[in-house]
Design an enzyme around this catalytic site. Structure first.
Site, PDB file in Angstrom:
ATOM      1  CG  HIS A 388       2.762  -6.320  -2.528  1.00  0.00           C
ATOM      2  ND1 HIS A 388       3.096  -7.139  -3.576  1.00  0.00           N
ATOM      3  CD2 HIS A 388       1.409  -6.331  -2.470  1.00  0.00           C
ATOM      4  CE1 HIS A 388       1.997  -7.625  -4.140  1.00  0.00           C
ATOM      5  NE2 HIS A 388       0.951  -7.155  -3.477  1.00  0.00           N
ATOM      6  CD  GLN A 412       1.992 -10.862  -6.238  1.00  0.00           C
ATOM      7  OE1 GLN A 412       1.987 -10.918  -5.000  1.00  0.00           O
ATOM      8  NE2 GLN A 412       1.037 -10.254  -6.916  1.00  0.00           N
ATOM      9  CG  ASP A 451      -1.857  -4.452  -3.219  1.00  0.00           C
ATOM     10  OD1 ASP A 451      -1.117  -3.750  -2.500  1.00  0.00           O
ATOM     11  OD2 ASP A 451      -1.452  -5.015  -4.257  1.00  0.00           O
ATOM     12  CD  GLU A 452      -2.040  -8.892  -5.190  1.00  0.00           C
ATOM     13  OE1 GLU A 452      -2.630  -9.287  -6.200  1.00  0.00           O
ATOM     14  OE2 GLU A 452      -0.803  -8.681  -5.167  1.00  0.00           O
ATOM     15  CB  VAL A 453      -2.627  -8.623   3.477  1.00  0.00           C
ATOM     16  CG1 VAL A 453      -2.337  -9.388   4.759  1.00  0.00           C
ATOM     17  CG2 VAL A 453      -1.968  -7.251   3.511  1.00  0.00           C
TER      18      VAL A 453
END
Length: 671
Positions: A388, A412, A451-453
């Protein structure tokens, strides 16, 4: 860049869900309302819904695309003549639209000469549902005969009051010790901010009823007692916050009886004894996707205090923006805080061609943190790393391996958005940033995201692959290198457990957490921070967002947990599955009653519950371009969360809560 504002063009968008007879269709229609043809132009839109590379398009092609920003190109040599329309039909979206806020919320036309024309954007219409669109908070009506005599949220441990007297005009606060004086000042400021004209605090010359604030020993830090007598109210607590909470309870009782005298009463005598069942009662706010000014943040904090919420998790960075002043790296705000046509970060999530955004100066942060502290709220910042980080990297490109090749994408739709764990520059920059943050946030808790790597993160970085080979061997490095340019993250965040990305992230997390611990800080992270089991559990905590079961499992492994499952506690999720409700849908939906009755520790063992810090609602801001949508999604659900965190399960009652929730303040009060 020049920006024209003449209403010469109109954009309409519609959604047709798929059925057995037809494919889904997202249609954009641009109509020329002027008297001149236009040519050499493109249509740029942004909104929560993303137009992925794999979509099918009729009527045009995709030019530039970044996450939810898409530039559409008309056919070659196309001219849009006066009175005519250009129609784009898009199908095969990876995530079909579910709610009216999913479509474009910002749009403009860009011309070949560099000028732009802003377009007004109406909500996307569903061709299968024409129900009126819902905006603004749902305010539950106060019933004529509520199930309780006094109006209090969250409901206390013990309420034993009787009688009904005429409602006093307000209260005169009698405070003689430093904690009592501070609590009285905080309460006075609070009610002036939330209910300025009601005069809840007023002098004896205006008929204020005496309220004595007593500091006593032996109560828990947030516990309080309220005792009613004919001519006086006495509030007792061991701390400033306890006294403030007692005053808030008194203020709520007064407002209920004052505004609805036939439904609620002001007691003649009796006592209230109270303390929270959970120590962590939190709200997370994402200010990267949408920016909220200082005044908005301060009023939101006041509303949290009125609900006895005591943690504010401030999500200050993400792919879409960087929002806090850092002296050592001014480019973070000069570049990362702004979006617009031609800028490093294009318009996203409803922003248009004009430069828009903002950030918090250090002076503003100090003011907000001090305001929160007076209200019993601790503020913890989040800088989301190592993923992110698209905005951060636009400002500080040295965070990426200069030899990195190929590309990977986040869920995303941001490319190459992870700071590199193998670069010493990464740690130099982050340690500098964190040192500046620690000076601003005395709670000494820093949330680092994690998060969300994406599964393919750093798969094209020679530096990262060398580090991976050093710590994991040739096989894992070679396997990770094969993920270069492989599309993942098409329908949800990658599960990276056991991958090369997870190994590299664990190296990063271990070093960052060790650094923060050396500064005397607790490290917060989303549940993915458990990858590799490398962070010190005694100096960290995790936010469990996927499910209660995941949170329970991590608690069983010894991690302290704040439970915030997306299916229930993510306040950007819509209130129902209906199109006319605003919000997101990827985690489901959660109406207020569902959230209120949800058990965040269902099935947990006694041992697991020992590692429960508390619960937290999370506001992610993708659909919040329209602030009336904010009200619709957050209220009264934040009050339902507050009562779930404060009130013992045996004392909860949806009907009682619903009878009182309509008295709680909202942020904007837009219709």
């Amino acid at each position: 860049m020049s920006i024209q504002r003449q209403p010469a063009l109109r954009l309409e968008t519609s959604w047709m869900p798929a059925s057995e007879e037809r494919n889904q269709a997202y249609t954009l229609t641009l109509k020329n309302l002027s008297s001149k043809s236009i040519a050499d132009f493109s249509l740029c839109i942004s909104g929560p819904g993303r137009v992925d590379p794999a979509v099918q398009i009729e009527g045009g092609t995709i030019g530039r695309r970044l996450s939810n920003f898409t530039e559409f190109l008309p056919p070659e040599n196309f001219e849009l003549e006066p009175g005519n329309t250009w129609t784009l039909t898009i199908s095969a979206l990876s995530w079909p639209f579910q709610h009216w806020t999913d479509g474009a919320t910002g749009a403009y036309v860009a011309f070949g000469n560099g000028s732009t024309l802003s377009l007004s954007v109406e909500p996307t219409r569903s061709l299968a549902n024409n129900a009126p669109l819902k905006r603004g908070a749902e305010i539950y009506p106060v019933p004529g005969n509520p199930p309780v005599p006094v109006a209090i949220v969250p409901w206390p441990n013990e309420v034993s009051v009787s009688g009904k007297r005429s409602v006093p005009p307000g209260f005169t606060l009698d405070a003689n010790t430093p904690p009592a004086i501070a609590a009285a000042a905080a309460f006075t400021s609070l009610v002036e901010q939330l209910f300025a004209v009601e005069g809840i605090v007023r002098p004896a010359s205006e008929g204020g009823m005496p309220v004595t604030l007593d500091v006593v020993e032996g109560l828990a830090p947030e516990a309080y007692g309220v005792s009613f007598a004919e001519e006086i109210v006495r509030i007792s607590a061991s701390t400033q916050t306890g006294l403030l909470y007692g005053l808030i309870t008194l203020g709520q009782i007064w407002r209920g009886a004052h505004l609805y005298p036939r439904a609620f009463r002001f007691p003649v005598e009796g006592v209230i004894r109270d303390e929270p069942s959970m120590g962590w009662r939190g709200l997370h706010l994402d200010v990267a996707r949408q920016f909220y000014g200082k005044a908005e943040i301060k009023r939101l904090l006041a509303i949290l205090a009125w609900n006895k919420v005591n943690r504010f998790h401030w999500h200050l960075s993400d792919d879409e923006a960087w929002r806090i002043e850092i002296d050592a790296y001014p480019a973070l705000t000069e570049v990362g805080a702004w979006r617009g046509h031609g800028l490093a970060i294009p318009p996203l999530l409803g922003s248009g061609a004009a430069r828009t955004g903002g950030y918090y100066t250090k002076a503003a942060v100090r003011e907000i943190v001090a305001h929160a502290k007076e209200l019993g709220i601790e503020v913890l910042p989040e800088i989301d790393v190592p993923g992110h980080c698209y905005a951060m990297q636009q400002a500080i490109p040295e965070l990426r391996d200069p030899q990195e090749a190929g590309s990977y994408h986040s869920v995303q739709g941001f490319p190459d958005n992870c700071v590199n764990p193998a670069r010493e520059k990464t740690y130099e920059v982050l340690e500098t940033i964190f040192r500046e943050l620690i000076e601003l946030f005395p709670f000494k808790t820093i949330h680092i995201g994690a998060d969300e790597v994406p599964l393919g993160a750093w798969s094209g970085s020679p530096e990262a692959l060398a580090k991976l080979r050093e710590i994991g061997g040739d096989a894992i490095a070679e396997a990770h290198a094969k993920r270069l340019n492989v599309i993942t993250n098409t329908h949800g965040a990658d599960d990276i457990e056991g991958s090369g990305a997870a190994v590299l992230q664990s190296v990063f997390l271990a070093r960052i957490q060790k650094f923060l611990a050396e500064q005397g800080c607790i490290t917060g992270g989303w549940e993915e921070a458990a990858h590799g089991n490398v962070i010190d559990k005694t100096k960290s905590y995790l936010c469990g967002w996927r499910s209660v079961e995941v949170s329970a499992a991590l608690a069983g492994q010894g991690y302290e947990m704040v439970v915030c499952p997306g299916q229930v506690y993510y306040l950007d999720m819509a209130n129902s599955p209906d199109w006319d409700e605003p919000g997101a849908s990827w985690a489901g939906w959660s109406e207020p009653e569902k959230l209120y009755n949800f058990d965040p520790v269902e099935g947990w063992s006694v041992e697991q519950k020992r590692n429960l810090r508390g619960i937290q609602a999370c506001i992610w801001s993708e659909p919040m371009t329209d602030r009336a949508v904010f009200d619709r999604l957050v209220f009264p659900r934040i009050s339902a969360l507050a009562e779930s965190a404060w009130t013992k399960p045996a004392h909860k009652s949806w009907e009682r809560f619903k009878a009182v929730a309509g008295l709680m303040p909202v942020l904007y009060a837009y219709p």
